[in-house]
Motif scaffolding. Structure first.
Motif, PDB file in Angstrom:
ATOM      1  N   TYR A  92     -10.543  -3.810   1.518  1.00  0.00           N
ATOM      2  CA  TYR A  92     -10.392  -2.537   1.501  1.00  0.00           C
ATOM      3  C   TYR A  92     -11.728  -1.813   1.543  1.00  0.00           C
ATOM      4  CZ  TYR A  92      -5.387  -2.998  -0.132  1.00  0.00           C
ATOM      5  OH  TYR A  92      -4.021  -3.238  -0.134  1.00  0.00           O
ATOM      6  N   THR A  93     -11.665  -0.308   2.059  1.00  0.00           N
ATOM      7  CA  THR A  93     -13.092   0.460   2.034  1.00  0.00           C
ATOM      8  C   THR A  93     -13.444   0.741   0.599  1.00  0.00           C
ATOM      9  OG1 THR A  93     -11.400   2.254   2.547  1.00  0.00           O
ATOM     10  CG2 THR A  93     -12.797   1.473   4.479  1.00  0.00           C
ATOM     11  N   ARG A 152     -15.495  -1.763  11.999  1.00  0.00           N
ATOM     12  CA  ARG A 152     -13.972  -1.882  12.396  1.00  0.00           C
ATOM     13  C   ARG A 152     -13.968  -1.700  14.244  1.00  0.00           C
ATOM     14  NH1 ARG A 152     -10.714  -0.120   7.087  1.00  0.00           N
ATOM     15  NH2 ARG A 152     -10.980  -1.834   6.114  1.00  0.00           N
ATOM     16  N   ASP A 163      -7.910   3.876  -2.416  1.00  0.00           N
ATOM     17  CA  ASP A 163      -7.394   5.214  -1.861  1.00  0.00           C
ATOM     18  C   ASP A 163      -6.440   6.006  -2.837  1.00  0.00           C
ATOM     19  OD1 ASP A 163      -8.036   2.829  -0.170  1.00  0.00           O
ATOM     20  OD2 ASP A 163      -7.520   4.330   1.530  1.00  0.00           O
ATOM     21  N   PHE A 222       0.860  -1.311   0.090  1.00  0.00           N
ATOM     22  CA  PHE A 222       0.097  -0.047  -0.001  1.00  0.00           C
ATOM     23  C   PHE A 222       0.854   1.301   0.028  1.00  0.00           C
ATOM     24  CE2 PHE A 222      -3.330   2.708   2.313  1.00  0.00           C
ATOM     25  CZ  PHE A 222      -4.504   2.687   1.183  1.00  0.00           C
ATOM     26  N   TYR A 253      -7.418   7.600   8.324  1.00  0.00           N
ATOM     27  CA  TYR A 253      -6.521   6.415   8.876  1.00  0.00           C
ATOM     28  C   TYR A 253      -6.268   6.582  10.124  1.00  0.00           C
ATOM     29  CZ  TYR A 253      -5.443   6.126   3.865  1.00  0.00           C
ATOM     30  OH  TYR A 253      -5.728   5.873   2.473  1.00  0.00           O
ATOM     31  N   PHE A 286      -4.170  -8.123   4.435  1.00  0.00           N
ATOM     32  CA  PHE A 286      -4.975  -6.984   4.983  1.00  0.00           C
ATOM     33  C   PHE A 286      -6.136  -7.477   5.792  1.00  0.00           C
ATOM     34  CE2 PHE A 286      -7.969  -3.460   5.080  1.00  0.00           C
ATOM     35  CZ  PHE A 286      -7.216  -2.383   5.568  1.00  0.00           C
ATOM     36  N   ALA A 316      -1.933   0.535   9.149  1.00  0.00           N
ATOM     37  CA  ALA A 316      -1.770  -0.146   7.543  1.00  0.00           C
ATOM     38  C   ALA A 316      -2.842   0.913   6.754  1.00  0.00           C
ATOM     39  CB  ALA A 316      -2.406  -1.570   7.804  1.00  0.00           C
ATOM     40  N   GLY A 317      -2.445   2.139   6.915  1.00  0.00           N
ATOM     41  CA  GLY A 317      -3.317   2.968   6.231  1.00  0.00           C
ATOM     42  C   GLY A 317      -5.005   2.820   6.398  1.00  0.00           C
ATOM     43  N   MET A 318      -5.205   2.135   7.478  1.00  0.00           N
ATOM     44  CA  MET A 318      -6.421   1.740   7.712  1.00  0.00           C
ATOM     45  C   MET A 318      -7.396   2.611   8.152  1.00  0.00           C
ATOM     46  SD  MET A 318      -7.693  -1.521  10.304  1.00  0.00           S
ATOM     47  CE  MET A 318      -7.102  -2.719   9.313  1.00  0.00           C
ATOM     48  N   THR A 319      -8.528   2.537   7.481  1.00  0.00           N
ATOM     49  CA  THR A 319      -9.612   3.683   7.575  1.00  0.00           C
ATOM     50  C   THR A 319     -10.445   3.217   8.734  1.00  0.00           C
ATOM     51  OG1 THR A 319      -9.831   3.993   5.186  1.00  0.00           O
ATOM     52  CG2 THR A 319     -11.634   4.595   6.538  1.00  0.00           C
TER      53      THR A 319
HETATM   54  N1  GLN Z   1      -7.668   2.610   3.645  1.00  0.00           N
HETATM   55  C1  GLN Z   1      -8.088   1.395   3.006  1.00  0.00           C
HETATM   56  C2  GLN Z   1      -8.827   0.497   4.041  1.00  0.00           C
HETATM   57  O1  GLN Z   1      -8.778   0.872   5.449  1.00  0.00           O
HETATM   58  C3  GLN Z   1      -7.267   0.588   2.428  1.00  0.00           C
HETATM   59  C4  GLN Z   1      -6.067   0.254   3.455  1.00  0.00           C
HETATM   60  C5  GLN Z   1      -4.832  -0.683   3.108  1.00  0.00           C
HETATM   61  O2  GLN Z   1      -5.273  -1.259   1.965  1.00  0.00           O
HETATM   62  N2  GLN Z   1      -4.011  -0.897   3.668  1.00  0.00           N
HETATM   63  O3  GLN Z   1      -9.308  -0.481   3.801  1.00  0.00           O
END
Ligand code: GLN
Length: 271
Positions: free
Chosen positions: A166-167, A124, A203, A57, A231, A99, A116-119
């Motif tokens: 992913y979102t 969640r 994203d 990512f 994130y 992921f 992890a760039g996680m929204t």
């Molecule tokens: N932001 C997106 C999500 O949370 C993708 C995150 C990612 O791939 N790391 O699903």
């Protein structure tokens, strides 16, 4: 490998997912020594924060062939993970996994935190606790330069690719469109480049990386259809001790401009 339309991984299916983790076996670990900034910390034991990520990512996390900030792992999140550990006189360890497996691994104690760039989403939030948000993102549509797609509703009769879990998958599903879910962003981009799909929803910052690396594709935004996403770092429910440490560090990195600097640096960095 392609996977067809699937719902989000059931984060409560601990047993099944634990089996999947074992079966996948591709987990990689890397550690970095954190400089102790805490005078009270004894030198006999430097604790480790076990971070989980999915290093697919960019610019947030990727495997660097030139060496990253934590072992081979590099990116905005990896630099932040290292700093969070250092701020607390601890070491950062990176566990690279799918992921979809990250939140389950948090729940079963295999990980201390997920970066992890996680929204942050309501779904969640039922499974884990989130830190203060550190980055605002949005979904975009990656299309060929000559695509007729100019807004989200133009996808209605098009072949849509998303990344599993992913979102972007949730957003497209909520719009009621059919789609195909891929394991990796790069797999979806390959389908687009080969003309097998018309649009990839992902994203924005990651989309910009793919566009930089591949000729003839562009990002189409639709701020009415795609809401802002935040994130944040996730910890197991109730792990307030670690969450407080992470929050203090994140607040500091936002206030002193570190997060902005990292975002600017990695937007132009080569993977
Ligand atoms: N932001 C997106 C999500 O949370 C993708 C995150 C990612 O791939 N790391 O699903």
């Amino acid at each position: 490998m392609k996977k067809f339309t699937k719902t989000l991984a059931m984060v409560t299916a601990v047993v099944i997912a634990a089996m999947a983790l074992t079966a996948c076996g591709a987990q990689k670990k890397d550690e970095t020594a954190g400089k102790s900034t805490d005078a009270a910390q004894t030198s006999t034991e430097t604790k480790t924060i076990k971070f989980g990520t999915n290093a697919e990512f960019p610019p947030f996390e990727f495997v660097s062939n030139k060496g990253g900030v934590i072992g081979e792992f590099d990116g905005i999140d990896m630099a932040m993970a290292k700093q969070i550990a250092e701020d607390n006189g601890m070491k950062a360890e990176i566990n690279n996994m799918e992921f979809d497996s990250l939140l389950v691994a948090l729940q079963n104690g295999q990980l201390d935190a997920v970066i992890a760039g996680m929204t942050v989403t309501d779904e969640r939030k039922e499974a884990v606790d989130f830190s203060e948000p550190y980055y605002t993102a949005t979904q975009v549509m990656i299309v060929k330069n000559d695509s007729p797609i100019t807004k989200a509703s133009d996808m209605a009769d098009k072949k849509i690719a998303v990344i599993q879990g992913y979102t972007g998958e949730t957003v497209v599903k909520d719009m009621g469109y059919k789609y195909e879910a891929f394991k990796k962003g790069t797999d979806a981009i390959m389908e687009l480049m080969n003309g097998k799909t018309d649009v990839v929803v992902i994203d924005k910052a990651t989309a910009e990386k793919y566009i930089k690396d591949n000729d003839g594709i562009k990002a189409v935004e639709d701020s009415e259809a795609f809401e802002d996403e935040k994130y944040a770092v996730a910890v197991a429910k109730g792990n307030t001790e670690l969450l407080n440490k992470i929050n203090k560090s994140i607040e500091k990195m936002i206030a002193d401009g570190t997060v902005n600097e990292l975002a600017a640096k990695y937007a132009v960095a080569e993977d």
